[in-house]
Write a protein that holds these residues in place. Structure first.
Motif, short mmCIF file in Angstrom:
data_model
loop_
_atom_site.label_atom_id
_atom_site.label_comp_id
_atom_site.label_asym_id
_atom_site.label_seq_id
_atom_site.Cartn_x
_atom_site.Cartn_y
_atom_site.Cartn_z
N ILE A 67 49.38 68.50 81.52
CA ILE A 67 48.01 67.99 81.67
C ILE A 67 47.12 69.06 82.29
CG2 ILE A 67 46.58 66.30 82.88
CD1 ILE A 67 48.96 64.33 82.60
N ALA A 68 47.65 69.77 83.30
CA ALA A 68 46.87 70.82 83.95
C ALA A 68 46.57 71.97 83.00
CB ALA A 68 47.63 71.33 85.17
N LEU A 69 47.55 72.34 82.17
CA LEU A 69 47.33 73.39 81.18
C LEU A 69 46.29 72.96 80.15
CD1 LEU A 69 50.73 75.06 80.22
CD2 LEU A 69 48.65 76.18 81.06
N GLY A 70 46.40 71.71 79.73
CA GLY A 70 45.42 71.19 78.78
C GLY A 70 44.01 71.23 79.35
N ARG A 71 43.89 70.89 80.62
CA ARG A 71 42.58 70.93 81.28
C ARG A 71 42.08 72.38 81.39
NH1 ARG A 71 43.95 68.14 85.27
NH2 ARG A 71 44.49 69.84 86.70
N ALA A 72 42.98 73.30 81.72
CA ALA A 72 42.59 74.70 81.85
C ALA A 72 42.13 75.28 80.52
CB ALA A 72 43.77 75.51 82.40
N LEU A 73 42.77 74.87 79.44
CA LEU A 73 42.44 75.39 78.11
C LEU A 73 41.40 74.54 77.39
CD1 LEU A 73 46.07 76.32 76.99
CD2 LEU A 73 44.23 77.91 77.59
N ARG A 74 40.88 73.54 78.08
CA ARG A 74 39.83 72.67 77.54
C ARG A 74 40.31 71.92 76.29
NH1 ARG A 74 38.55 73.97 81.99
NH2 ARG A 74 36.46 74.51 82.71
N LEU A 75 41.57 71.46 76.32
CA LEU A 75 42.13 70.69 75.21
C LEU A 75 41.77 69.22 75.36
CD1 LEU A 75 45.75 72.19 75.04
CD2 LEU A 75 43.72 72.93 73.77
N ASP A 76 41.59 68.53 74.24
CA ASP A 76 41.42 67.09 74.29
C ASP A 76 42.80 66.43 74.22
OD1 ASP A 76 42.23 67.34 71.65
OD2 ASP A 76 40.28 66.79 70.79
N VAL A 214 43.65 71.23 66.60
CA VAL A 214 44.52 70.05 66.46
C VAL A 214 43.66 68.81 66.54
CG1 VAL A 214 46.55 68.85 67.33
CG2 VAL A 214 46.34 71.31 67.67
N LYS A 215 43.74 67.94 65.55
CA LYS A 215 42.93 66.72 65.58
C LYS A 215 43.55 65.66 64.68
CE LYS A 215 39.22 65.11 67.58
NZ LYS A 215 39.14 65.13 69.07
N ALA A 216 43.79 64.48 65.23
CA ALA A 216 44.31 63.39 64.41
C ALA A 216 43.25 62.93 63.42
CB ALA A 216 44.71 62.21 65.31
N LEU A 217 43.70 62.56 62.23
CA LEU A 217 42.79 61.93 61.27
C LEU A 217 42.48 60.52 61.76
CD1 LEU A 217 44.09 62.81 57.68
CD2 LEU A 217 41.97 63.56 58.77
N VAL A 218 41.21 60.21 61.92
CA VAL A 218 40.80 58.89 62.38
C VAL A 218 39.74 58.30 61.46
CG1 VAL A 218 39.83 57.54 64.27
CG2 VAL A 218 41.35 59.44 64.78
N SER A 219 38.59 58.96 61.37
CA SER A 219 37.51 58.46 60.52
C SER A 219 36.52 59.58 60.27
CB SER A 219 36.80 57.27 61.17
OG SER A 219 36.18 57.65 62.38
N GLY A 220 35.66 59.39 59.29
CA GLY A 220 34.66 60.39 59.00
C GLY A 220 33.92 60.09 57.72
N VAL A 221 33.21 61.07 57.24
CA VAL A 221 32.46 60.96 55.98
C VAL A 221 32.79 62.19 55.14
CG1 VAL A 221 30.17 60.90 54.92
CG2 VAL A 221 30.58 59.67 57.06
N VAL A 222 33.06 61.97 53.86
CA VAL A 222 33.39 63.06 52.96
C VAL A 222 32.36 63.11 51.83
CG1 VAL A 222 34.90 61.67 51.47
CG2 VAL A 222 35.28 64.13 51.66
N HIS A 223 32.07 64.31 51.34
CA HIS A 223 31.18 64.50 50.20
C HIS A 223 32.04 64.63 48.95
CE1 HIS A 223 28.69 65.68 53.62
NE2 HIS A 223 27.63 65.44 52.87
N ILE A 224 31.85 63.74 47.99
CA ILE A 224 32.66 63.74 46.78
C ILE A 224 31.76 63.85 45.55
CG2 ILE A 224 34.30 62.42 45.37
CD1 ILE A 224 35.39 61.16 47.86
N ASP A 225 32.13 64.76 44.63
CA ASP A 225 31.44 64.88 43.35
C ASP A 225 32.10 63.90 42.39
OD1 ASP A 225 29.93 65.64 41.22
OD2 ASP A 225 30.90 67.59 40.93
N VAL A 226 31.57 62.71 42.33
CA VAL A 226 32.18 61.64 41.53
C VAL A 226 31.87 61.88 40.05
CG1 VAL A 226 32.34 59.16 41.18
CG2 VAL A 226 31.86 60.06 43.46
N PRO A 227 32.88 61.82 39.18
CA PRO A 227 32.65 62.06 37.76
C PRO A 227 31.51 61.21 37.19
CG PRO A 227 34.99 61.94 38.19
CD PRO A 227 34.31 61.57 39.47
N ALA A 228 30.56 61.89 36.53
CA ALA A 228 29.42 61.26 35.85
C ALA A 228 28.47 60.53 36.81
CB ALA A 228 29.90 60.28 34.77
N ILE A 229 28.66 60.70 38.12
CA ILE A 229 27.76 60.08 39.10
C ILE A 229 27.10 61.14 39.96
CG2 ILE A 229 27.62 58.56 41.12
CD1 ILE A 229 29.82 56.88 39.88
N GLY A 230 27.87 62.11 40.43
CA GLY A 230 27.33 63.18 41.26
C GLY A 230 27.82 63.12 42.69
N TRP A 231 27.24 63.97 43.54
CA TRP A 231 27.67 64.08 44.92
C TRP A 231 27.25 62.85 45.72
CZ3 TRP A 231 31.09 67.53 46.45
CH2 TRP A 231 31.25 68.68 45.68
#
Length: 301
Positions: A67-76, A214-231
């Protein structure tokens, strides 16, 4: 001899400036980032003890030291989790290790995916390999969510090489690389294969990987080029699959009336039409047809 733990510690301290941790700026500093002695002082341990950690010669540091090392290295929290796992190699932490044998998706989860006709959903393993995907997810980005494909490989190898899209690609590649480092087992041959392949083939990815984010996948927004629809911007969320260690359920969603929901409704209609056509074709020929391509392959950044 370099170790994964040593590589991680060196990479993380190299990214910190003295002023980031409250130390005075020194124009004569000849090394990037913090010195070992500075990290040790910030963590409240001796420089010799920190050196043993960085060299992989200390295998039983206490939780307080981590924990102390994580704090020193500014890790989440995710970074501290990864640090602890590297120190205690071979000991599963928070159920994130990936079994060596191929994983099977529970029948109830497969049934759930198929019932979500208006919600794209994918099951991933800890190395971000696709274990299963419903028809709508397959239509959303053709080829990416086929069984056996790897999420990180698909994003990196589908990379644009110029223009505004390259910045979006970089963000997504960095996000998924950090997720592989969190969810995957660094001793897993599949993990090693993925990283080695991408570092050899794409110098930009090699730079991303050496950041040791290092980051767990949790949530977000992705940009997808959908076929015949667009970004289109499409939100996503990760859920853990109960009683299936390492399996992740990736679900795309959108509020009523949102561009994402319009995309889902449009693709659901295409999937239904393709399925009906397949049934008719099967009835006429007496032979079940293979999977039909709904459209040209799309892109994801």
């Amino acid at each position: 001899m370099p170790t994964k733990l040593g590589d991680f510690l060196r990479a993380r301290r190299a990214r910190l400036r003295a002023e980031d941790v409250g130390l005075p700026f020194d124009a004569r500093r000849r090394v990037p980032g913090l010195r070992r002695s500075e990290v040790a002082a910030l963590a409240g341990i001796s420089t010799e003890y920190y050196l043993r950690l960085e060299q992989g010669r200390e295998h039983q540091p206490s939780d307080q030291v981590m924990i102390a090392l994580g704090r020193a290295l500014r890790l989440d929290d995710d970074g501290v989790h990864h640090l602890t796992r590297l120190v205690r190699r071979g000991t599963p932490v928070r159920g994130q290790q990936r079994p060596s044998a191929p994983q099977e998706v529970d029948d109830s989860v497969l049934a759930l995916l198929e019932q979500w006709e208006n919600t794209p959903a994918v099951v991933l393993d800890a190395c971000l390999d696709v274990l299963a995907a419903n028809a709508l997810a397959s239509a959303l980005v053709p080829g990416m969510f086929r069984q056996g494909a790897n999420l990180l490989v698909s994003v990196v190898e589908g990379a644009p090489h110029a223009g505004d899209l390259e910045s979006l690609w970089y963000d997504q590649a960095a996000l998924i690389a950090a997720a592989l480092r969190f969810h995957g087992n660094p001793d897993d041959p599949r993990y090693i294969e993925i990283v080695s392949r991408l570092c050899e083939r794409d110098a930009r990815f090699a730079v991303i990987w050496e950041l040791h984010d290092v980051k767990a996948l949790v949530s977000g927004v992705v940009h997808i080029d959908v076929p015949a629809i667009g970004w289109t911007e499409i939100p996503w969320r990760i859920l853990n699959v109960p009683r299936s260690p390492g399996q992740l359920l990736l679900v795309f969603w959108g509020d009523a009336g949102s561009p994402a929901r319009v995309v889902f409704d449009t693709l659901a209609l295409r999937v239904a039409i393709a399925r009906d056509d397949a049934v008719v074709e099967s009835g006429l020929t007496g032979v079940a047809p293979g999977a039909r391509d709904l459209d040209e392959a799309g892109s994801i950044v």
